[in-house]
Design an enzyme around this catalytic site. Sequence first.
Site, mmCIF file in Angstrom:
data_model
loop_
_atom_site.group_PDB
_atom_site.id
_atom_site.type_symbol
_atom_site.label_atom_id
_atom_site.label_comp_id
_atom_site.label_asym_id
_atom_site.label_seq_id
_atom_site.Cartn_x
_atom_site.Cartn_y
_atom_site.Cartn_z
ATOM 1 N N HIS A 95 -14.946 7.314 -10.926
ATOM 2 C CA HIS A 95 -14.434 7.328 -12.300
ATOM 3 C C HIS A 95 -15.506 6.798 -13.236
ATOM 4 O O HIS A 95 -16.120 5.770 -12.951
ATOM 5 C CB HIS A 95 -13.176 6.458 -12.410
ATOM 6 C CG HIS A 95 -11.948 7.156 -11.930
ATOM 7 N ND1 HIS A 95 -11.172 7.955 -12.736
ATOM 8 C CD2 HIS A 95 -11.403 7.216 -10.692
ATOM 9 C CE1 HIS A 95 -10.166 8.456 -12.027
ATOM 10 N NE2 HIS A 95 -10.292 8.029 -10.780
ATOM 11 N N TYR A 137 -4.077 3.061 -18.848
ATOM 12 C CA TYR A 137 -3.284 1.868 -19.181
ATOM 13 C C TYR A 137 -2.478 2.187 -20.445
ATOM 14 O O TYR A 137 -3.057 2.582 -21.460
ATOM 15 C CB TYR A 137 -4.206 0.681 -19.478
ATOM 16 C CG TYR A 137 -4.977 0.157 -18.297
ATOM 17 C CD1 TYR A 137 -6.180 0.738 -17.895
ATOM 18 C CD2 TYR A 137 -4.503 -0.929 -17.557
ATOM 19 C CE1 TYR A 137 -6.898 0.242 -16.805
ATOM 20 C CE2 TYR A 137 -5.222 -1.426 -16.471
ATOM 21 C CZ TYR A 137 -6.408 -0.833 -16.110
ATOM 22 O OH TYR A 137 -7.114 -1.316 -15.029
ATOM 23 N N PRO A 191 -3.211 -8.159 -12.056
ATOM 24 C CA PRO A 191 -3.930 -6.942 -11.662
ATOM 25 C C PRO A 191 -4.365 -6.057 -12.840
ATOM 26 O O PRO A 191 -5.008 -5.047 -12.656
ATOM 27 C CB PRO A 191 -2.941 -6.210 -10.764
ATOM 28 C CG PRO A 191 -1.628 -6.786 -11.045
ATOM 29 C CD PRO A 191 -1.848 -8.179 -11.521
ATOM 30 N N LYS A 213 -9.296 -6.709 -10.770
ATOM 31 C CA LYS A 213 -10.361 -7.624 -10.371
ATOM 32 C C LYS A 213 -10.110 -8.322 -9.029
ATOM 33 O O LYS A 213 -11.056 -8.850 -8.427
ATOM 34 C CB LYS A 213 -10.538 -8.707 -11.449
ATOM 35 C CG LYS A 213 -11.136 -8.178 -12.735
ATOM 36 C CD LYS A 213 -12.523 -7.640 -12.531
ATOM 37 C CE LYS A 213 -13.068 -6.949 -13.769
ATOM 38 N NZ LYS A 213 -14.188 -6.064 -13.455
ATOM 39 N N TYR A 234 -15.342 -4.574 -17.328
ATOM 40 C CA TYR A 234 -14.401 -3.855 -16.454
ATOM 41 C C TYR A 234 -15.135 -3.253 -15.249
ATOM 42 O O TYR A 234 -14.666 -3.337 -14.121
ATOM 43 C CB TYR A 234 -13.695 -2.742 -17.243
ATOM 44 C CG TYR A 234 -12.538 -2.121 -16.477
ATOM 45 C CD1 TYR A 234 -12.751 -1.038 -15.618
ATOM 46 C CD2 TYR A 234 -11.245 -2.624 -16.603
ATOM 47 C CE1 TYR A 234 -11.700 -0.480 -14.898
ATOM 48 C CE2 TYR A 234 -10.193 -2.057 -15.890
ATOM 49 C CZ TYR A 234 -10.437 -0.994 -15.041
ATOM 50 O OH TYR A 234 -9.395 -0.448 -14.307
HETATM 51 P P1 FAS Z 1 -5.363 -11.302 1.303
HETATM 52 O O1 FAS Z 1 -4.105 -11.995 0.843
HETATM 53 O O2 FAS Z 1 -5.482 -9.830 1.176
HETATM 54 O O3 FAS Z 1 -5.617 -11.641 2.861
HETATM 55 C C1 FAS Z 1 -5.365 -12.937 3.360
HETATM 56 C C2 FAS Z 1 -5.004 -12.779 4.839
HETATM 57 O O4 FAS Z 1 -4.807 -14.075 5.382
HETATM 58 C C3 FAS Z 1 -3.702 -12.006 5.018
HETATM 59 O O5 FAS Z 1 -3.886 -10.955 5.937
HETATM 60 C C4 FAS Z 1 -2.719 -13.065 5.552
HETATM 61 O O6 FAS Z 1 -1.809 -12.528 6.491
HETATM 62 C C5 FAS Z 1 -3.656 -14.058 6.207
HETATM 63 N N1 FAS Z 1 -3.125 -15.423 6.269
HETATM 64 C C6 FAS Z 1 -2.375 -16.061 5.336
HETATM 65 N N2 FAS Z 1 -2.084 -17.314 5.770
HETATM 66 C C7 FAS Z 1 -2.666 -17.454 6.987
HETATM 67 C C8 FAS Z 1 -2.726 -18.517 7.929
HETATM 68 N N3 FAS Z 1 -2.124 -19.683 7.699
HETATM 69 N N4 FAS Z 1 -3.397 -18.312 9.093
HETATM 70 C C9 FAS Z 1 -4.039 -17.119 9.323
HETATM 71 N N5 FAS Z 1 -4.020 -16.084 8.472
HETATM 72 C C10 FAS Z 1 -3.333 -16.262 7.313
HETATM 73 N N6 FAS Z 1 -5.775 -6.533 -6.759
HETATM 74 C C11 FAS Z 1 -6.251 -5.530 -7.524
HETATM 75 O O7 FAS Z 1 -7.436 -5.530 -7.840
HETATM 76 N N7 FAS Z 1 -5.408 -4.516 -7.955
HETATM 77 C C12 FAS Z 1 -4.076 -4.483 -7.599
HETATM 78 O O8 FAS Z 1 -3.336 -3.581 -7.986
HETATM 79 C C13 FAS Z 1 -3.555 -5.505 -6.783
HETATM 80 N N8 FAS Z 1 -2.235 -5.486 -6.393
HETATM 81 C C14 FAS Z 1 -1.758 -6.527 -5.620
HETATM 82 C C15 FAS Z 1 -0.405 -6.560 -5.204
HETATM 83 C C16 FAS Z 1 0.083 -7.627 -4.431
HETATM 84 C C17 FAS Z 1 1.536 -7.654 -3.987
HETATM 85 C C18 FAS Z 1 -0.782 -8.681 -4.068
HETATM 86 C C19 FAS Z 1 -0.254 -9.870 -3.256
HETATM 87 C C20 FAS Z 1 -2.119 -8.656 -4.463
HETATM 88 C C21 FAS Z 1 -2.615 -7.578 -5.232
HETATM 89 N N9 FAS Z 1 -3.950 -7.517 -5.636
HETATM 90 C C22 FAS Z 1 -4.448 -6.524 -6.402
HETATM 91 C C23 FAS Z 1 -4.861 -8.531 -5.254
HETATM 92 C C24 FAS Z 1 -5.285 -8.255 -3.844
HETATM 93 O O9 FAS Z 1 -5.849 -6.988 -3.773
HETATM 94 C C25 FAS Z 1 -6.190 -9.377 -3.444
HETATM 95 O O10 FAS Z 1 -7.143 -9.657 -4.453
HETATM 96 C C26 FAS Z 1 -6.881 -9.113 -2.134
HETATM 97 O O11 FAS Z 1 -5.921 -8.833 -1.165
HETATM 98 C C27 FAS Z 1 -7.704 -10.356 -1.814
HETATM 99 O O12 FAS Z 1 -8.087 -10.282 -0.501
HETATM 100 P P2 FAS Z 1 -8.086 -11.608 0.416
HETATM 101 O O13 FAS Z 1 -8.722 -12.706 -0.335
HETATM 102 O O14 FAS Z 1 -8.637 -11.168 1.725
HETATM 103 O O15 FAS Z 1 -6.558 -12.046 0.542
HETATM 104 C C1 PHB Z 2 -4.401 0.613 -8.677
HETATM 105 O O1 PHB Z 2 -4.891 1.756 -8.568
HETATM 106 O O2 PHB Z 2 -3.633 0.119 -7.816
HETATM 107 C C2 PHB Z 2 -4.761 -0.230 -9.888
HETATM 108 C C3 PHB Z 2 -5.612 0.293 -10.859
HETATM 109 C C4 PHB Z 2 -5.938 -0.495 -11.956
HETATM 110 C C5 PHB Z 2 -5.405 -1.778 -12.054
HETATM 111 C C6 PHB Z 2 -4.551 -2.299 -11.063
HETATM 112 C C7 PHB Z 2 -4.229 -1.505 -9.977
HETATM 113 O O3 PHB Z 2 -5.719 -2.567 -13.119
#
Ligand code: FAS
Ligand code: PHB
Length: 394
Positions: free
Chosen positions: A75, A203, A295, A299, A387
């Site tokens: 993109h 957006y 989100p 980032k 961005y």
């Molecule tokens: P993660 O949370 O992905 O991974 C952490 C891992 O540690 C998990 O697998 C968990 O099971 C494990 N863990 C936890 N406690 C533990 C313990 N005590 N012992 C061992 N393991 C343990 N970011 C975007 O940029 N765009 C989005 O649209 C977006 N949507 C999201 C929606 C949701 C519901 C959530 C929760 C996050 C979203 N995010 C989004 C942010 C997301 O993408 C995070 O930034 C990303 O998963 C970060 O990765 P990690 O730091 O690896 O954390």
């Molecule tokens: C997504 O594609 O999931 C997405 C894109 C832009 C955002 C957040 C999530 O700001």
Amino acid sequence: MTATRTQVAIIGGGPAGLLLSHLLHREGIDSIVLERQSRAHVLARIRAGVLEAGTIALLRAVGLGARMDREGLPHDGVVIAWEGRPRFVIDTKNFTGKAMMAYGQTAITEDLYAARDAAGGQIVDQADDVRLHELTAARPHVTYRKNGQTHRVDCDYVAGCDGYHGVSRQSIPATVLKVFERGYPFGWLGIMSETPPFPDICYCYHSRGFALASMRSPMLSRYYIQCDLDTTIEQWPDERFWREFKARCSQDMAAAIVTGPSIEKSIAPLRSFVAEPMRYGRLFLAGDAAHIVPPTGAKGLNLAVSDVYYLARALVENYRTGHSRALDGYSDMALRRVWGAERLSWWLTMLLHRFPDESPFEQRMRENQFDYLHASEHAQASLAEQYVGLPFED
Ligand code: FAS
Ligand code: PHB
């Protein structure tokens, strides 16, 4: 109790933990990843979707770019649609010369698991009751339970990559940790559908609430709408979601939305959160374990990648030279980028969402902010460089 030894014990098998393990392996540093959930559970999560230029370049540089370049969707900008005004493009390619990529976090996590498996990486899933010990000693260790047995991992360093609800940040004394936090009075209801996506990452600001059109592939669409915090999935059958999404778009955009049955539906609360410092003794935090962004700025995942890039570089310097300069500077360097992403994500969230109790004055401020952004290439260039992602620090 079984006992093993590694150089870096990594807590958490999400993108941060797996990428760190991969980067360290490429430099001959061994690690063990301890993940609480099953691999199937981790891979069933639907989360981020947009990659910054720096993330794309890093994944390519470390042998993780093949599938991304095959299946990802480049993109050159994102679109902002404002109720009653023409849509316009923040042309990130024109302002920065860099491209972004729509490529799902799930796919990246699959690619990371495949790379670690191919390299014989040690990933322990369903590791229960992980505990961190002796973090300020020269030889920390970690214990966990699996199959009814307690296991011990002796290591040089511990990487806390276990997300917002993990054990690592909680292992830092409250007297040491400083937390900065802001909640938002709404969440995002997101769906995935096997339909051709709207052509742009768009957006949408609307008096009914925010909406976002995104994608994963030419036949996989991702849509979000701002929702109340007390709403439930059950209150949002697909038909209601599509009707509401279209009500928050212009007529021509609504007509271009291809609807279909949702294959995933979830509600995520929005939060800004930072824990400082991102180090305690021989424990280093990376990713959601240290920070959460709404989100809106896409980032979260990208910050996890930049944290891990800095931490891996610092660990490699330490093992190669014995110096700890980069390790000692890790927290400050990572936090400079974290606070930039927190500010952008907060700013976009304030710009694009209706707040339940805001005043008419605040609404006028929002509208004027948009009009200035729409009118000023300088304002658009500033948003574009943030961005698409600022360069990593040397
Ligand atoms: P993660 O949370 O992905 O991974 C952490 C891992 O540690 C998990 O697998 C968990 O099971 C494990 N863990 C936890 N406690 C533990 C313990 N005590 N012992 C061992 N393991 C343990 N970011 C975007 O940029 N765009 C989005 O649209 C977006 N949507 C999201 C929606 C949701 C519901 C959530 C929760 C996050 C979203 N995010 C989004 C942010 C997301 O993408 C995070 O930034 C990303 O998963 C970060 O990765 P990690 O730091 O690896 O954390
Ligand atoms: C997504 O594609 O999931 C997405 C894109 C832009 C955002 C957040 C999530 O700001």
